[in-house]
Design an enzyme around this catalytic site. Structure first.
Site, short mmCIF file in Angstrom:
data_model
loop_
_atom_site.label_atom_id
_atom_site.label_comp_id
_atom_site.label_asym_id
_atom_site.label_seq_id
_atom_site.Cartn_x
_atom_site.Cartn_y
_atom_site.Cartn_z
NE ARG A 58 -2.70 0.53 3.49
CZ ARG A 58 -2.10 1.16 4.51
NH1 ARG A 58 -1.71 2.42 4.38
NH2 ARG A 58 -1.87 0.55 5.65
CE1 TYR A 111 -16.78 10.44 -15.62
CE2 TYR A 111 -15.78 10.37 -13.45
CZ TYR A 111 -16.48 9.75 -14.47
OH TYR A 111 -16.86 8.44 -14.33
CG ASP A 183 -9.30 15.01 -15.33
OD1 ASP A 183 -8.65 14.39 -16.18
OD2 ASP A 183 -10.31 14.53 -14.77
CE LYS A 208 -12.56 7.00 -18.99
NZ LYS A 208 -12.48 6.71 -17.57
C1 LIG Z 1 -12.03 13.27 -17.38
C2 LIG Z 1 -12.20 12.15 -16.40
N1 LIG Z 1 -11.63 12.26 -15.18
C3 LIG Z 1 -11.76 11.28 -14.25
C4 LIG Z 1 -12.47 10.13 -14.51
C5 LIG Z 1 -12.60 9.08 -13.44
O1 LIG Z 1 -11.81 7.98 -13.77
P1 LIG Z 1 -12.12 6.46 -13.31
O2 LIG Z 1 -13.34 6.02 -14.04
O3 LIG Z 1 -10.88 5.75 -13.73
O4 LIG Z 1 -12.31 6.47 -11.84
C6 LIG Z 1 -13.07 9.97 -15.77
C7 LIG Z 1 -13.83 8.74 -16.09
O5 LIG Z 1 -14.50 8.66 -17.10
C8 LIG Z 1 -12.94 11.01 -16.74
O6 LIG Z 1 -13.49 10.92 -17.96
#
Ligand SMILES: Cc1ncc(COP(=O)(O)O)c(C=O)c1O
Length: 399
Positions: A58, A111, A183, A208
């Site tokens: 961890r 998101y 992000d 992604k």
């Molecule tokens: C722009 C963006 N940030 C964060 C996330 C969250 O990621 P996760 O689904 O891996 O938790 C997503 C998920 O679709 C996303 O599109």
């Protein structure tokens, strides 16, 4: 062998790979929960930080560290913290960089769960947030308050591919004594380098583009400077949202082809976006690589390329969008993005269903908007698939 002077593709392949005593050319999976000490003195030295060896998975693991080192090299940061999911990374940022009673400014079309986590949960601890169109610097300037500690920007944002000027946001955040987190999931480290533009942290859902094969959920944070890295790592370790070694192995394997995958899916997206624009059934197309994109100049300045995400609206609105998605055969009807396979989805009834309709429409997410994550298949096959789906959607429903 790796060097900071290497090109991006060489770094993708070689950065972070551990030197293995057996000569393994890739980092092995250290599938262990804990690490034996040679002596009680060594154990004490590791806990005190005098010995940099591993203690417990961890806290740190060589397979996970290998991925973290690779992404650190790609983003040109001080270090990285891998997390169990992209949302694990978002939570780590909020918890590490905000205090009770402090304030955050964030992208309105961020998101969905990143917004929910703040509005529904962090608000219970006295943290407040203002969500604005961060592509408009005046709106951000107006939202910043004396207690603002964090500017949290998603660019490109989902699903309208809105672009926020990272260098300008860094200047605004730092003038207020706040940190800037970007992000950068939709861009990946291949297309955008937030830290070089002044951001303090680059965040990715590695689910992604970084992994790219739709078989892992994960996240990563890369910090520009050591003190911020330290705060992020401490929260990740104590909240237990660490990445698992097997997960890290798969992500690192997928990452090695990032540039090849993006070059291909981006070229496909350019062809498909132009084709969609030429179709009478399509009312508008939003793609960062089209001259019709309202921020085409900023895309050119800030990104190496426009990526492979397309949104479009059909003349027939919601019903036509639903029919199209029901008739595609090659693209999968699924949420998520950035994989080798093409995915199609309907934000109003899927990813953004939780956002009130008036809010959705304000952000440009109309009822008939379709989001398409273009994969690496043959472009002719992808277009043939869309063409037959468009034609089938216009036919009267079979009874
Ligand atoms: C722009 C963006 N940030 C964060 C996330 C969250 O990621 P996760 O689904 O891996 O938790 C997503 C998920 O679709 C996303 O599109």
């Amino acid at each position: 062998m790796q060097s900071n002077h290497q090109g991006f593709m060489s770094k993708l392949v070689h950065a972070g790979v551990v030197e293995d005593p057996n000569g393994s050319v890739i980092t092995p999976i250290y599938q262990t929960s804990t690490f034996a000490f040679e002596s009680s003195q060594q154990g004490a030295d590791r806990f005190a930080g005098r010995d940099k060896g591993y203690i417990y998975t961890r806290i740190g693991n060589p397979t996970v560290r290998s991925l973290e080192d690779c992404v650190t090299t790609l983003e040109e940061g001080a270090g990285a913290v891998a997390t169990s999911s992209g949302m694990g990374a978002v939570n780590t940022v909020y918890m590490a960089l905000l205090d009770g009673g402090s304030h955050m400014v964030s992208t309105a079309s961020v998101y969905g769960p990143s917004r929910t986590l703040m509005e529904k949960h962090y608000s219970r601890f006295g943290v407040s947030a203002t969500f604005v169109d961060t592509s408009d610097p005046a709106a951000v300037r107006a939202a910043i308050r004396p207690d603002t500690r964090l500017l949290y920007v998603e660019t490109p944002s989902n699903p309208m591919m809105q672009i926020t000027d990272i260098a300008e946001m860094a200047a605004l955040a730092h003038a207020q004594g706040a940190l800037l987190v970007v992000d950068s999931t939709f861009a990946s480290p291949y297309l955008q380098k937030p830290l070089l533009l002044g951001a303090d942290v680059a965040l990715h859902s590695v689910t992604k583009f970084i992994n790219g094969h739709a078989d892992v959920v994960g996240g990563i944070l890369v910090a520009r400077e050591e003190p911020v890295l330290h705060r992020l790592r401490e929260v990740m370790v104590t909240t237990g949202c660490n990445m698992d070694p097997h997960q890290a192995f798969l992500v690192h394997r997928g990452l090695k082809t990032l540039a090849l995958r993006i070059e291909r899916s981006q070229a496909n997206a350019a062809v498909i976006a132009r084709w969609l624009e030429s179709r009478p059934e399509v009312s508008w197309v939003r793609y960062a690589g089209l001259p019709s994109h309202p921020q085409a100049a900023l895309v050119q300045r800030q990104m190496k390329g426009p990526g492979s995400m397309i949104s479009f609206e059909l003349e027939g609105g919601l019903e036509a969008g639903i029919q199209l998605m029901n008739h595609v055969r090659l693209a999968a009807l699924a949420v998520s993005l950035g994989g080798v396979e093409s995915l199609i989805q309907h934000p109003a009834s899927m990813t953004h269903a939780g956002v009130p309709r008036t809010e959705r429409l304000k952000a440009g997410i109309t009822d008939g908007l379709v989001r398409y994550s273009v994969g690496i298949e043959d472009p002719d096959d992808l277009i043939a698939d869309l063409e037959q789906a468009l034609e089938a959607s216009l036919m009267p429903a079979r009874v």
